[in-house]
Design a protein around this motif. Structure first.
Motif, PDB file in Angstrom:
ATOM      1  N   TRP A  39       1.068  -1.059   0.187  1.00 12.82           N
ATOM      2  CA  TRP A  39       0.071   0.325   0.173  1.00 12.82           C
ATOM      3  C   TRP A  39       0.531   1.516   0.199  1.00 12.82           C
ATOM      4  CZ3 TRP A  39      -0.905   4.300   2.760  1.00 12.82           C
ATOM      5  CH2 TRP A  39      -2.294   5.544   2.389  1.00 12.82           C
ATOM      6  N   ARG A  40       0.576   2.323  -1.172  1.00 15.66           N
ATOM      7  CA  ARG A  40       1.231   3.130  -1.229  1.00 15.66           C
ATOM      8  C   ARG A  40      -0.173   4.793  -1.494  1.00 15.66           C
ATOM      9  NH1 ARG A  40       4.645   0.768   0.883  1.00 15.66           N
ATOM     10  NH2 ARG A  40       6.695   0.241   0.337  1.00 15.66           N
ATOM     11  N   VAL A  41       0.489   5.263  -0.576  1.00 11.68           N
ATOM     12  CA  VAL A  41      -0.454   7.291  -1.021  1.00 11.68           C
ATOM     13  C   VAL A  41      -1.181   7.652  -2.700  1.00 11.68           C
ATOM     14  CG1 VAL A  41      -0.949   9.237  -0.671  1.00 11.68           C
ATOM     15  CG2 VAL A  41      -0.139   7.944   1.328  1.00 11.68           C
ATOM     16  N   PRO A  42       0.608   7.146  -3.598  1.00  8.55           N
ATOM     17  CA  PRO A  42      -0.721   7.527  -4.893  1.00  8.55           C
ATOM     18  C   PRO A  42      -0.967   6.550  -5.735  1.00  8.55           C
ATOM     19  CG  PRO A  42       2.434   8.126  -4.139  1.00  8.55           C
ATOM     20  CD  PRO A  42       1.638   7.145  -3.183  1.00  8.55           C
ATOM     21  N   THR A  43      -0.398   5.225  -5.296  1.00  9.06           N
ATOM     22  CA  THR A  43      -1.625   4.004  -5.695  1.00  9.06           C
ATOM     23  C   THR A  43      -2.408   3.584  -4.775  1.00  9.06           C
ATOM     24  OG1 THR A  43      -0.050   2.023  -4.379  1.00  9.06           O
ATOM     25  CG2 THR A  43       1.035   3.294  -6.337  1.00  9.06           C
ATOM     26  N   ASP A 223      10.889  -3.054 -11.402  1.00  8.23           N
ATOM     27  CA  ASP A 223      11.582  -3.195 -10.085  1.00  8.23           C
ATOM     28  C   ASP A 223      11.484  -3.924  -8.866  1.00  8.23           C
ATOM     29  OD1 ASP A 223      12.156  -1.202 -10.338  1.00  8.23           O
ATOM     30  OD2 ASP A 223      14.941  -1.941 -11.908  1.00  8.23           O
ATOM     31  N   VAL A 224      10.968  -2.309  -8.684  1.00  6.54           N
ATOM     32  CA  VAL A 224      11.301  -1.078  -7.335  1.00  6.54           C
ATOM     33  C   VAL A 224      10.072  -0.996  -6.876  1.00  6.54           C
ATOM     34  CG1 VAL A 224      11.875  -0.890  -5.203  1.00  6.54           C
ATOM     35  CG2 VAL A 224      13.550  -2.159  -6.782  1.00  6.54           C
ATOM     36  N   VAL A 225       9.096  -1.098  -5.532  1.00  9.92           N
ATOM     37  CA  VAL A 225       8.235   0.147  -5.789  1.00  9.92           C
ATOM     38  C   VAL A 225       8.800   0.682  -4.226  1.00  9.92           C
ATOM     39  CG1 VAL A 225       6.463  -2.042  -4.079  1.00  9.92           C
ATOM     40  CG2 VAL A 225       5.621   0.602  -5.052  1.00  9.92           C
ATOM     41  N   THR A 226       8.838   2.147  -4.315  1.00 12.95           N
ATOM     42  CA  THR A 226       9.523   2.524  -3.349  1.00 12.95           C
ATOM     43  C   THR A 226       8.313   3.768  -3.222  1.00 12.95           C
ATOM     44  OG1 THR A 226      11.796   2.594  -4.301  1.00 12.95           O
ATOM     45  CG2 THR A 226      11.048   4.465  -2.428  1.00 12.95           C
ATOM     46  N   THR A 227       8.295   4.646  -3.436  1.00  9.06           N
ATOM     47  CA  THR A 227       6.706   5.416  -2.205  1.00  9.06           C
ATOM     48  C   THR A 227       5.652   5.334  -3.664  1.00  9.06           C
ATOM     49  OG1 THR A 227       6.932   7.529  -4.443  1.00  9.06           O
ATOM     50  CG2 THR A 227       8.338   7.149  -2.415  1.00  9.06           C
ATOM     51  N   GLY A 228       5.257   4.336  -4.654  1.00  4.85           N
ATOM     52  CA  GLY A 228       4.859   4.735  -5.582  1.00  4.85           C
ATOM     53  C   GLY A 228       4.392   5.195  -6.344  1.00  4.85           C
ATOM     54  N   ALA A 229       5.034   6.201  -6.868  1.00  9.64           N
ATOM     55  CA  ALA A 229       4.666   6.905  -7.689  1.00  9.64           C
ATOM     56  C   ALA A 229       5.492   6.784  -9.142  1.00  9.64           C
ATOM     57  CB  ALA A 229       5.924   8.632  -7.160  1.00  9.64           C
ATOM     58  N   LEU A 251       9.943  -6.543  -8.109  1.00  7.03           N
ATOM     59  CA  LEU A 251      10.104  -7.946  -7.328  1.00  7.03           C
ATOM     60  C   LEU A 251      10.477  -7.380  -6.214  1.00  7.03           C
ATOM     61  CD1 LEU A 251      13.056  -8.178 -10.044  1.00  7.03           C
ATOM     62  CD2 LEU A 251      11.253  -9.859  -9.521  1.00  7.03           C
ATOM     63  N   LEU A 252      10.990  -6.651  -5.847  1.00  5.13           N
ATOM     64  CA  LEU A 252      11.088  -5.661  -4.348  1.00  5.13           C
ATOM     65  C   LEU A 252      10.138  -4.720  -4.295  1.00  5.13           C
ATOM     66  CD1 LEU A 252      14.845  -5.589  -4.898  1.00  5.13           C
ATOM     67  CD2 LEU A 252      13.328  -7.475  -4.238  1.00  5.13           C
ATOM     68  N   SER A 253       9.823  -4.012  -2.638  1.00  2.88           N
ATOM     69  CA  SER A 253       9.407  -2.910  -1.788  1.00  2.88           C
ATOM     70  C   SER A 253      10.100  -2.519  -1.355  1.00  2.88           C
ATOM     71  CB  SER A 253       7.938  -3.283  -1.233  1.00  2.88           C
ATOM     72  OG  SER A 253       7.839  -4.150  -0.161  1.00  2.88           O
ATOM     73  N   ALA A 254       9.838  -1.517  -1.033  1.00  2.98           N
ATOM     74  CA  ALA A 254      11.073  -0.603  -0.571  1.00  2.98           C
ATOM     75  C   ALA A 254      10.342   0.511   0.324  1.00  2.98           C
ATOM     76  CB  ALA A 254      12.727  -0.006  -1.340  1.00  2.98           C
ATOM     77  N   GLY A 255      11.119   1.209   1.884  1.00  4.35           N
ATOM     78  CA  GLY A 255      10.565   2.311   2.137  1.00  4.35           C
ATOM     79  C   GLY A 255       9.380   1.799   3.210  1.00  4.35           C
TER      80      GLY A 255
END
Length: 255
Positions: A39-43, A223-229, A251-255
């Motif tokens: 879960w990320r705010v932008p998404t 490859d990576v979701v960070t902020t979801g932007a 593949l990966l989630s960061a933050g």
């Protein structure tokens, strides 16, 4: 033949632990665990995002080796991890029915969703391998300068590897490079959410030549979701062109 000869002269090693044998050894390959919703705010309210592991340890080492250190030989093993995850995602009625009969998704703490574990009796490619299933993969675009350094779009390479593996299991898969990133975009590493959104504004564009085929569930790969932007921007760009995105898989989630 040439590959076998090279293995004799320069034995392949696992990109994560250095063990001889495969680009990713069986032990390190276990890093790709149950698929979890992120879960990320932008998404929120835009698109569902799923990841296979956290951006740390073995997963991080494998991705950096593939993305930044020229280990293109990791594409098949990373592609298999993505393929196994894709058959578990709730992309439509058919998959939802299978997920329900297989034990459905497990809701974990903090609202995360853990789908059935891959490779178990309740999941994996073998169970969902049916010729009637189809999927379209849209790779998240890279900056042109970054692609040149990496020997081409690294996510598109992963998408092609994933599609080949799905096809061998009777799942029709296509890759649609429907998005492009203008050259003025900055490297997103180190940018906060607002900066990432501004960085993508007006620079993420739909490519009509790469339009996904109609009637197929569409999944954006990254490859990576960070902020979801980036995930949100990709989904919106496709939606503006009349393409509905079923999910974003990373593949990966960061933050």
């Amino acid at each position: 033949m040439l590959e076998k000869l090279l293995d004799l002269v320069i034995p392949r090693r696992c990109a994560a632990c250095g063990a001889r044998g495969e680009p990713c050894c069986a032990r390190c390959g276990r890093v790709w665990g149950a698929v979890r919703e992120v879960w990320r705010v932008p998404t929120a309210g835009v698109v569902r995002v799923f990841a296979l592991a956290r951006y740390s340890g073995v997963g991080r080492r494998l991705l950096i080796a593939y993305k930044e250190r020229g280990r293109r030989d990791l594409a098949p093993s990373l592609g298999r991890a993505l393929a196994e995850a894709l058959v578990e995602l709730p992309l439509g009625p058919a998959r939802a029915e299978v997920a329900a009969s297989a034990g459905a998704a497990r809701v974990g703490p903090s609202g995360s969703v853990a789908l059935p574990a891959r490779g178990s009796a309740s999941g994996g490619l073998a169970q969902l391998a049916a010729p009637s299933r189809s999927i379209c993969l849209v790779p998240a675009p890279s900056r042109p300068s970054a692609s040149r350094v990496r020997g081409g779009p690294h996510i598109e390479r992963l998408a092609n590897a994933t599609a080949r593996i799905l096809a061998t299991h009777g799942i029709e898969a296509s890759v649609a490079p429907a998005l492009e990133l203008a050259g003025g975009a900055r490297d997103a590493v180190g940018l906060n959410r607002a900066e990432r959104l501004a960085n993508l504004s007006g620079r993420l564009r739909f490519r009509e030549a790469g339009r996904p085929p109609p009637g197929h569930p569409v999944v954006v790969l990254d490859d990576v979701v960070t902020t979801g932007a980036t995930a949100a921007a990709c989904a919106r760009a496709l939606a503006a062109a009349g393409v509905t995105v079923s999910a974003v898989l990373t593949l990966l989630s960061a933050g």
